[in-house]
Design a protein around this motif. Structure first.
Motif, PDB file in Angstrom:
ATOM      1  N   LYS A  68       1.029  -1.090   0.000  1.00 19.36           N
ATOM      2  CA  LYS A  68       0.017   0.094  -0.068  1.00 19.36           C
ATOM      3  C   LYS A  68       0.919   1.221   0.064  1.00 19.36           C
ATOM      4  N   GLU A  71      -1.161   4.353  -0.961  1.00 19.33           N
ATOM      5  CA  GLU A  71      -1.899   4.811   0.095  1.00 19.33           C
ATOM      6  C   GLU A  71      -1.307   5.482   1.191  1.00 19.33           C
ATOM      7  N   ASP A  74      -0.158   8.907  -0.215  1.00 17.41           N
ATOM      8  CA  ASP A  74      -1.482   9.951  -0.174  1.00 17.41           C
ATOM      9  C   ASP A  74      -1.732  10.488   1.101  1.00 17.41           C
ATOM     10  N   ARG A  75      -1.885   9.386   2.104  1.00 14.52           N
ATOM     11  CA  ARG A  75      -2.084   9.962   3.560  1.00 14.52           C
ATOM     12  C   ARG A  75      -1.184  11.275   3.799  1.00 14.52           C
ATOM     13  N   ILE A 234      -4.660   2.436   7.090  1.00 13.75           N
ATOM     14  CA  ILE A 234      -4.651   1.630   5.766  1.00 13.75           C
ATOM     15  C   ILE A 234      -4.873   0.128   6.038  1.00 13.75           C
ATOM     16  N   ASP A 237      -8.672  -0.400   6.268  1.00 16.21           N
ATOM     17  CA  ASP A 237      -9.475  -0.214   5.189  1.00 16.21           C
ATOM     18  C   ASP A 237      -9.468  -1.473   4.500  1.00 16.21           C
TER      19      ASP A 237
END
Ligand code: PXG
Length: 314
Positions: A68, A71, A74-75, A234, A237
């Motif tokens: 990830k 992700e 992005d965070r 993450i 999710d």
């Protein structure tokens, strides 16, 4: 010739190579290049240190696959955006820097810590005093949690420190200010348990010090919604997706300690911990008092995903 047809000389060479790796100093990515661990230093005027002004991510790689990565980046950029902190490198270059750091250290299974601070300024807290952010990436061997945690499950407790109010310091931001979590961890340790559950100011369950929380009730898999005050994990999710794929009824709900005490199963999720069963909360036994079937099935599904998905280190 010795074992597996290798000559003694070859065996010695490979042993020397292993020792070389073991003694070679870790390489750290600092700002724009790799430096030796001993040269990886930041200024005492860095606002990351003076005020906790900065953001970070904890990322993992599994057998050469960074899980990830997009992700996590992005965070990181979202946390920085809200803090009006400019990350000194675009996302694609940062992705390359993560891979470069892993390669330079010969790591396939690793824990990666990516940190961006406001940079150095003077002794006032005004971020405008800091002209350039500091960026560093540490990649090291992963320190796995003890096997007992997964086989026997954790004993955890709610603690007096409440989770940061979202309108004070929103827990959705992964900032360098972790004192809320650290106070909770100290309280858990003082209470003789493995981990803390933080409630919010309304008494609703939020999360643990570095993990999200889930409970299982029949076919229901429940976790708190971000607005109660949590980091949108993450791993959380991924587990919600795996739960739905397994036919569970997955929902984000506001709940209290009572829902945890009376659940069939409780577990925690996080990058470092992955999925850890919880067997006792505030001295109440959860379910059978052993790691639950659904928790174990989700753990197997999670390991399958981490062995297949990710950005390859090449
Ligand atoms: N809540 C909080 C407050 C966290 O800090 C999580 C939930 C889980 O999020 P992820 O995205 O990891 O599923 C975290 C993550 C460490 C460490 O060194 C902490 C985290 C991640 C990795 C390492 O303690 N926290």
């Amino acid at each position: 010739m010795s074992r597996k047809g290798q000559s003694t000389q070859q065996l010695n060479n490979s042993t020397i190579q292993q020792h070389k790796w073991a003694y070679m100093s870790l390489k750290i990515f600092l700002n724009d290049h790799l430096v030796d661990k001993n040269d990886a230093t930041v200024s005492v005027f860095d606002h990351g240190l003076l005020y906790g002004d900065g953001v970070f991510e904890g990322i993992r790689s599994y057998d050469g696959l960074v899980f990830k990565l997009k992700e996590h980046l992005d965070r990181l950029f979202e946390s920085a955006h809200t803090l009006m902190l400019e990350i000194p490198m675009p996302k694609d270059a940062l992705e390359k820097a993560v891979i470069l750091t892993l390669k330079a250290n010969g790591l396939k299974d690793a824990y990666i810590r990516l940190v961006v601070t406001r940079g150095s300024g003077d002794l006032g807290l005004d971020p405008r005093k800091c002209k350039k952010a500091t960026l560093f990436i540490i990649a090291d061997k992963i320190a796995l949690y003890p096997r007992d945690y997964y086989e026997k499950g954790l004993k955890i407790a709610t603690v007096p420190t409440v989770r940061n109010h979202p309108e004070a310091l929103n827990p959705q931001l992964k900032t360098l200010n972790y004192l809320n979590n650290i106070l909770a961890k100290i309280e858990a340790t003082n209470a003789g348990v493995d981990e803390a559950i933080l409630l919010n100011a309304q008494g609703h369950v939020t999360e643990c010090t570095g993990e999200n929380i889930f409970y299982v009730d029949g076919k229901k898999l429940v976790t708190p919604p971000p607005y109660v005050g949590i980091l949108k994990g993450i791993t959380r999710d991924t587990v919600m997706r795996l739960g739905a794929e397994a036919g569970l009824d997955v929902s984000e709900e506001v709940f209290t300690r009572h829902d945890l005490y009376t659940a069939d199963e409780v577990f925690l999720t996080g990058t470092a911990a992955e999925i850890v069963p919880v067997v006792r909360i505030d001295n109440r036994m959860i379910g059978s008092g052993k790691p639950g079937k659904i928790t174990l099935a989700l753990t197997r599904a999670f390991h399958k995903v981490t062995s297949k998905e990710g950005v390859r280190i090449r």
